[in-house]
Design a protein around this motif. Structure first.
Motif, PDB file in Angstrom:
ATOM      1  N   LEU A  65       0.818  -1.215   0.000  1.00  0.00           N
ATOM      2  CA  LEU A  65       0.000   0.000   0.000  1.00  0.00           C
ATOM      3  C   LEU A  65       0.851   1.265   0.000  1.00  0.00           C
ATOM      4  O   LEU A  65       0.320   2.375   0.055  1.00  0.00           O
ATOM      5  N   VAL A  66       2.159   1.094  -0.067  1.00  0.00           N
ATOM      6  CA  VAL A  66       3.084   2.231  -0.147  1.00  0.00           C
ATOM      7  C   VAL A  66       3.486   2.424  -1.606  1.00  0.00           C
ATOM      8  O   VAL A  66       3.961   1.491  -2.259  1.00  0.00           O
ATOM      9  N   GLY A  67       3.264   3.627  -2.122  1.00  0.00           N
ATOM     10  CA  GLY A  67       3.563   3.915  -3.517  1.00  0.00           C
ATOM     11  C   GLY A  67       4.846   4.705  -3.671  1.00  0.00           C
ATOM     12  O   GLY A  67       5.381   5.265  -2.707  1.00  0.00           O
ATOM     13  N   LEU A  68       5.320   4.762  -4.902  1.00  0.00           N
ATOM     14  CA  LEU A  68       6.531   5.511  -5.229  1.00  0.00           C
ATOM     15  C   LEU A  68       6.128   6.790  -5.955  1.00  0.00           C
ATOM     16  O   LEU A  68       5.350   6.755  -6.906  1.00  0.00           O
ATOM     17  N   GLY A  69       6.649   7.935  -5.481  1.00  0.00           N
ATOM     18  CA  GLY A  69       6.343   9.218  -6.107  1.00  0.00           C
ATOM     19  C   GLY A  69       5.449  10.072  -5.230  1.00  0.00           C
ATOM     20  O   GLY A  69       5.238   9.788  -4.043  1.00  0.00           O
ATOM     21  N   ASP A  70       4.918  11.121  -5.824  1.00  0.00           N
ATOM     22  CA  ASP A  70       4.115  12.074  -5.066  1.00  0.00           C
ATOM     23  C   ASP A  70       2.747  11.500  -4.728  1.00  0.00           C
ATOM     24  O   ASP A  70       2.199  10.670  -5.454  1.00  0.00           O
ATOM     25  N   GLY A  71       2.187  11.947  -3.615  1.00  0.00           N
ATOM     26  CA  GLY A  71       0.877  11.518  -3.174  1.00  0.00           C
ATOM     27  C   GLY A  71       0.666  11.934  -1.730  1.00  0.00           C
ATOM     28  O   GLY A  71       1.470  12.670  -1.149  1.00  0.00           O
ATOM     29  N   PRO A  72      -0.429  11.479  -1.124  1.00  0.00           N
ATOM     30  CA  PRO A  72      -0.681  11.828   0.277  1.00  0.00           C
ATOM     31  C   PRO A  72       0.358  11.188   1.191  1.00  0.00           C
ATOM     32  O   PRO A  72       0.921  10.129   0.880  1.00  0.00           O
ATOM     33  N   ASN A  73       0.606  11.826   2.329  1.00  0.00           N
ATOM     34  CA  ASN A  73       1.557  11.307   3.316  1.00  0.00           C
ATOM     35  C   ASN A  73       2.908  10.998   2.686  1.00  0.00           C
ATOM     36  O   ASN A  73       3.416   9.873   2.742  1.00  0.00           O
ATOM     37  N   GLN A  74       3.534  12.017   2.093  1.00  0.00           N
ATOM     38  CA  GLN A  74       4.819  11.824   1.431  1.00  0.00           C
ATOM     39  C   GLN A  74       5.941  11.630   2.451  1.00  0.00           C
ATOM     40  O   GLN A  74       6.009  12.308   3.478  1.00  0.00           O
ATOM     41  N   LEU A  75       6.822  10.664   2.131  1.00  0.00           N
ATOM     42  CA  LEU A  75       7.993  10.385   2.950  1.00  0.00           C
ATOM     43  C   LEU A  75       9.222  10.402   2.053  1.00  0.00           C
ATOM     44  O   LEU A  75       9.293   9.607   1.102  1.00  0.00           O
ATOM     45  N   ALA A  76      10.162  11.274   2.330  1.00  0.00           N
ATOM     46  CA  ALA A  76      11.393  11.354   1.545  1.00  0.00           C
ATOM     47  C   ALA A  76      12.476  10.538   2.235  1.00  0.00           C
ATOM     48  O   ALA A  76      12.623  10.565   3.464  1.00  0.00           O
ATOM     49  N   THR A 117      10.819   9.447  -3.110  1.00  0.00           N
ATOM     50  CA  THR A 117       9.669   9.859  -2.313  1.00  0.00           C
ATOM     51  C   THR A 117       8.634   8.742  -2.320  1.00  0.00           C
ATOM     52  O   THR A 117       8.289   8.220  -3.388  1.00  0.00           O
ATOM     53  N   LEU A 118       8.156   8.391  -1.153  1.00  0.00           N
ATOM     54  CA  LEU A 118       7.105   7.388  -0.994  1.00  0.00           C
ATOM     55  C   LEU A 118       5.832   8.073  -0.515  1.00  0.00           C
ATOM     56  O   LEU A 118       5.878   9.186   0.010  1.00  0.00           O
ATOM     57  N   HIS A 119       4.708   7.367  -0.652  1.00  0.00           N
ATOM     58  CA  HIS A 119       3.449   7.914  -0.132  1.00  0.00           C
ATOM     59  C   HIS A 119       2.493   6.772   0.184  1.00  0.00           C
ATOM     60  O   HIS A 119       2.647   5.653  -0.313  1.00  0.00           O
ATOM     61  N   PHE A 120       1.503   7.077   1.008  1.00  0.00           N
ATOM     62  CA  PHE A 120       0.434   6.113   1.305  1.00  0.00           C
ATOM     63  C   PHE A 120      -0.824   6.883   1.699  1.00  0.00           C
ATOM     64  O   PHE A 120      -0.767   8.000   2.225  1.00  0.00           O
ATOM     65  N   ALA A 121      -1.958   6.282   1.448  1.00  0.00           N
ATOM     66  CA  ALA A 121      -3.246   6.926   1.720  1.00  0.00           C
ATOM     67  C   ALA A 121      -3.584   6.848   3.209  1.00  0.00           C
ATOM     68  O   ALA A 121      -3.246   5.863   3.876  1.00  0.00           O
ATOM     69  N   PRO A 122      -4.250   7.860   3.747  1.00  0.00           N
ATOM     70  CA  PRO A 122      -4.619   7.841   5.173  1.00  0.00           C
ATOM     71  C   PRO A 122      -5.428   6.613   5.560  1.00  0.00           C
ATOM     72  O   PRO A 122      -5.240   6.048   6.641  1.00  0.00           O
ATOM     73  N   GLU A 123      -6.324   6.160   4.664  1.00  0.00           N
ATOM     74  CA  GLU A 123      -7.171   5.015   5.001  1.00  0.00           C
ATOM     75  C   GLU A 123      -6.421   3.682   4.965  1.00  0.00           C
ATOM     76  O   GLU A 123      -6.960   2.658   5.397  1.00  0.00           O
ATOM     77  N   ASP A 124      -5.181   3.694   4.455  1.00  0.00           N
ATOM     78  CA  ASP A 124      -4.398   2.463   4.389  1.00  0.00           C
ATOM     79  C   ASP A 124      -3.468   2.285   5.583  1.00  0.00           C
ATOM     80  O   ASP A 124      -2.721   1.308   5.646  1.00  0.00           O
ATOM     81  N   ALA A 125      -3.506   3.207   6.516  1.00  0.00           N
ATOM     82  CA  ALA A 125      -2.645   3.139   7.689  1.00  0.00           C
ATOM     83  C   ALA A 125      -3.485   2.904   8.946  1.00  0.00           C
ATOM     84  O   ALA A 125      -4.629   3.343   9.037  1.00  0.00           O
TER      85      ALA A 125
END
Length: 348
Positions: free
Chosen positions: A277-288, A330-338
């Motif tokens: 559920l963690v994506g690569l690139g820009d999106g919600p909840n970005q983690l560098a 940069t990684l990202h994940f949706a609030p509902e997936d955490a």
């Protein structure tokens, strides 16, 4: 006696060492309950208590509402398949399957009918005259299942039945066991495994065991998407478990504010998010962060990224030009997936 299993505060100890601690668990009639946990967690001991091979130090075991704690194994009417299959090498397949029926003094004509039906159900009818040494591991396991089914048990106990098989055979046998359950919906199954895929595939519900105790119990979807604690999250499917702080202004991972659905459990918490559920690139909840490892897994790449000293895993669709070790991403994940878990949950 109708199906169903109930553990009522069952404790088992050997020489003062508690190996099953006050287990309270109910398996409904016709349900497949997967007992999942590492070695030494108490799962096999629980199964052996149902079978009658171990005597609880305290508590009671019920089958179909009847207290069987003091009954010997042969009076419990249970079918059982163990990891080693336990086939008699000097007997042919049909004789192995008939063994339990003969012990029950079933009429000879009925034995032939039941053996034929059990072998047909498990796809082993063509091998009735062979001996175990002439069969593959998967075929021997089918014979063991046929022998257990031939006595028409209300309860079927499966103790790591696939662990001796290779990956392809395991996958095939999982499908066969699922089919058998559909064909025998009234049989209650207690399935012991340390393999999360087996538990997720077969279990109507999963009971997660650790250090002799029951840690969590629920449907596969419930436990996977909203695990009860860090152990359940990590053992059932693997997860990113990241330390966060929770305050009036929100949830923070280091200096980053994280949006998470649901209520926070307290000031110190653990953020749980599955790698797929963690994506690569820009999106919600970005983690560098910086790539510390990359694994090609055929249809996916697993990226391991260092984010402020935390290892974050991301399983992303196979990349034509994947990042290299040391690259910034940069990684990202949706609030509902955490999911937020209470931090540092351990046994007393």
């Amino acid at each position: 006696m109708s199906g169903g299993i109930r553990f009522d505060s069952v404790t088992v100890a050997y020489d003062g060492n508690v190996v099953l601690d006050s287990l309270d668990l109910t398996v409904e009639p016709g349900e497949v309950m997967a007992l999942l946990g590492p070695s030494g967690s108490g799962k096999t001991t629980a199964l052996r208590a149902v079978a009658g091979f171990v005597r609880p130090a305290s508590g009671r075991v019920f089958l179909g509402g009847r207290d069987v704690t003091d009954l010997p194994p042969y009076r419990r009417g249970i079918g059982m398949v163990v990891q080693q299959y336990a086939l008699f090498p000097h007997m042919r397949v049909e004789e192995n399957v008939a063994f339990g029926l003969k012990a029950q003094k079933v009429a000879r004509g009925e034995i032939r009918e039941r053996v034929a039906l059990a072998l047909e159900m498990t796809g082993m009818a063509a091998y009735a005259r062979r001996r175990p040494r002439e069969l593959s591991g998967g075929q021997q396991q089918r014979v063991a299942i046929a022998r257990a089914l031939a006595i028409r048990p209300d309860v079927l106990l499966l103790d790591e039945p696939l662990s001796a098989l290779d990956a392809r055979l395991r996958s095939d046998m999982l499908a066969e066991l699922a089919r058998l359950h559909r064909e025998l919906p009234d049989v209650t199954i207690l399935y012991v495994t340390h393999d999360q895929v087996e538990a997720l595939t077969l279990g109507d519900r999963i009971a997660v065991m650790d250090r002799a105790r029951l840690r969590a119990c629920g449907t596969p979807r419930e436990l996977y998407r909203a695990p009860a604690d860090e152990f359940t999250a990590s053992f059932l499917g693997g997860a990113n478990l990241l330390p966060v702080t929770v305050g009036e202004e929100g949830v923070f991972l280091g200096g980053r504010r994280i949006k998470v659905s649901g209520e926070a459990p307290g000031a110190a918490a653990t953020l749980c998010v599955r790698p797929h559920l963690v994506g690569l690139g820009d999106g919600p909840n970005q983690l560098a962060g910086t790539v510390s490892e990359i694994q090609w897994r055929g249809s996916t790449h697993r990226l391991c990224v260092d984010v402020d000293g935390n290892r974050v895993m991301a399983d992303v669709r196979e990349l034509k030009d994947p990042p290299a070790h040391g690259d910034s991403v940069t990684l990202h994940f949706a609030p509902e997936d955490a999911v937020l878990l209470a931090a540092g949950v351990t046994d007393d």
